[in-house]
Design a protein around this motif. Structure first.
Motif, PDB file in Angstrom:
ATOM      1  N   TYR A   1       0.847  -1.194   0.000  1.00 44.48           N
ATOM      2  CA  TYR A   1       0.000   0.000   0.000  1.00 44.48           C
ATOM      3  C   TYR A   1       0.881   1.242   0.000  1.00 44.48           C
ATOM      4  CZ  TYR A   1       0.408   0.268   5.195  1.00 44.48           C
ATOM      5  OH  TYR A   1       0.869   0.348   6.494  1.00 44.48           O
ATOM      6  N   VAL A   2       0.469   2.193  -0.838  1.00 45.28           N
ATOM      7  CA  VAL A   2       1.265   3.386  -1.098  1.00 45.28           C
ATOM      8  C   VAL A   2       0.353   4.606  -1.100  1.00 45.28           C
ATOM      9  CG1 VAL A   2       2.908   2.073  -2.503  1.00 45.28           C
ATOM     10  CG2 VAL A   2       1.004   3.239  -3.618  1.00 45.28           C
ATOM     11  N   SER A   3       0.989   5.778  -1.147  1.00 46.20           N
ATOM     12  CA  SER A   3       0.256   7.031  -1.239  1.00 46.20           C
ATOM     13  C   SER A   3       0.695   7.786  -2.476  1.00 46.20           C
ATOM     14  CB  SER A   3       0.549   7.918  -0.016  1.00 46.20           C
ATOM     15  OG  SER A   3       0.190   7.270   1.174  1.00 46.20           O
ATOM     16  N   GLY A   4      -0.271   8.444  -3.119  1.00 49.47           N
ATOM     17  CA  GLY A   4       0.071   9.424  -4.121  1.00 49.47           C
ATOM     18  C   GLY A   4       0.375  10.747  -3.431  1.00 49.47           C
ATOM     19  N   LYS A   5       0.545  11.772  -4.198  1.00 48.54           N
ATOM     20  CA  LYS A   5       0.844  13.092  -3.650  1.00 48.54           C
ATOM     21  C   LYS A   5      -0.405  13.805  -3.140  1.00 48.54           C
ATOM     22  CE  LYS A   5       5.317  13.243  -4.509  1.00 48.54           C
ATOM     23  NZ  LYS A   5       6.343  13.357  -3.435  1.00 48.54           N
ATOM     24  N   HIS A   6      -1.584  13.219  -3.407  1.00 45.73           N
ATOM     25  CA  HIS A   6      -2.829  13.860  -3.020  1.00 45.73           C
ATOM     26  C   HIS A   6      -3.625  12.971  -2.064  1.00 45.73           C
ATOM     27  CE1 HIS A   6      -1.953  16.357  -6.500  1.00 45.73           C
ATOM     28  NE2 HIS A   6      -1.946  15.273  -7.256  1.00 45.73           N
TER      29      HIS A   6
END
Length: 257
Positions: free
Chosen positions: A32-37
């Motif tokens: 699981y990862v995050s975008g910039k938003h």
């Protein structure tokens, strides 16, 4: 409770490309990862994935038969809806395997705009009962990340009663407040935890000072979050309870951790 023998998924976090590569090489089934938003760790600008990076890591993971889940887990403001829809459509276009959300509005937007990405209910939703999970299932959620405040037996009953996949934290930070209900960072610094800006004052060391005498009773004491969660010894119980995914906390950690 009926024994449930399906092999659970090992889900690891990644905040950078080198960590993403490392956790896949270490045996994670999904990342699981995050975008910039719209993510819950926005105060660290040196972490998270650009749109191009997201496209790359999703393609790479799929080439290895692995999955990628993207956190879209802040509470969303009215003025952000247009940007949010653009972002959700982008995530659909690169075929992410699921998004992890806290705000019910995101689920509704996905339904109304034919954005057919599987929905995972964030731990910030505090899913701690069969009724809560059943409600989310009606709105298209396929998985709940159960509250860290309930027992394994309760988690198992949620799975049995609803048929939803259940994800459970097995290692990492343990909030001092019920997930999503801590206002410490907002009160002290004006940085809201529900807007991805938590500075984690609960993780700091403090000097304990007597209110009466002014004497320092203890220096550098970790009194609010003295221990991390480590539940390796309970893995057989998790398997018996039918937990679908074992989740490791820590999108801000480096690859050597």
């Amino acid at each position: 409770m009926t024994a449930y023998l399906k092999k659970p998924e090992l889900l690891a976090p990644a905040g950078r490309k080198d960590v993403f590569q490392a956790v896949l090489e270490a045996g994670a089934d999904a990342v699981y990862v995050s975008g910039k938003h719209f993510n819950m760790r926005r105060h660290r600008k040196d972490f998270h994935f650009s749109d191009d990076d997201l496209r790359d890591v999703v393609a790479y993971a799929h080439s290895k038969n692995k999955k990628v889940y993207v956190t879209v887990n802040i509470l969303v403001g009215e003025r952000e809806i247009t940007l949010l829809l653009e972002y959700l459509n982008f995530l659909k276009s690169i075929h992410v395997d699921a998004i992890i959300v806290q705000d019910h509005a995101i689920a509704r937007l996905c339904q109304e705009n034919a954005i057919d990405i599987p929905l995972h209910a964030s731990t910030m939703m505090n899913v701690n009962s069969i009724e809560a999970a059943a409600f989310l299932k009606k709105y298209g959620f396929t998985r709940v990340v159960s509250s860290r405040d309930i027992t394994i037996e309760e988690v198992g009953r949620i799975r049995e009663a609803t048929g939803l996949e259940v994800e459970y934290f097995v290692h990492g930070d343990m909030c001092t407040a019920q997930s999503g209900h801590c206002y410490g960072s907002g009160i002290i610094f004006g940085k809201s935890s529900n807007r991805g800006q938590c500075l984690k004052p609960c993780r700091w060391a403090y000097d304990l000072v007597s209110e009466r005498s002014g004497e320092t009773i203890r220096e550098n004491a970790y009194v609010l979050a003295s221990k991390d969660m480590c539940l390796v010894e309970h893995v057989p119980d998790f398997i018996d309870a039918g937990i679908s995914s074992f989740k490791i906390e820590g999108r801000m950690k480096s690859s050597d951790i």
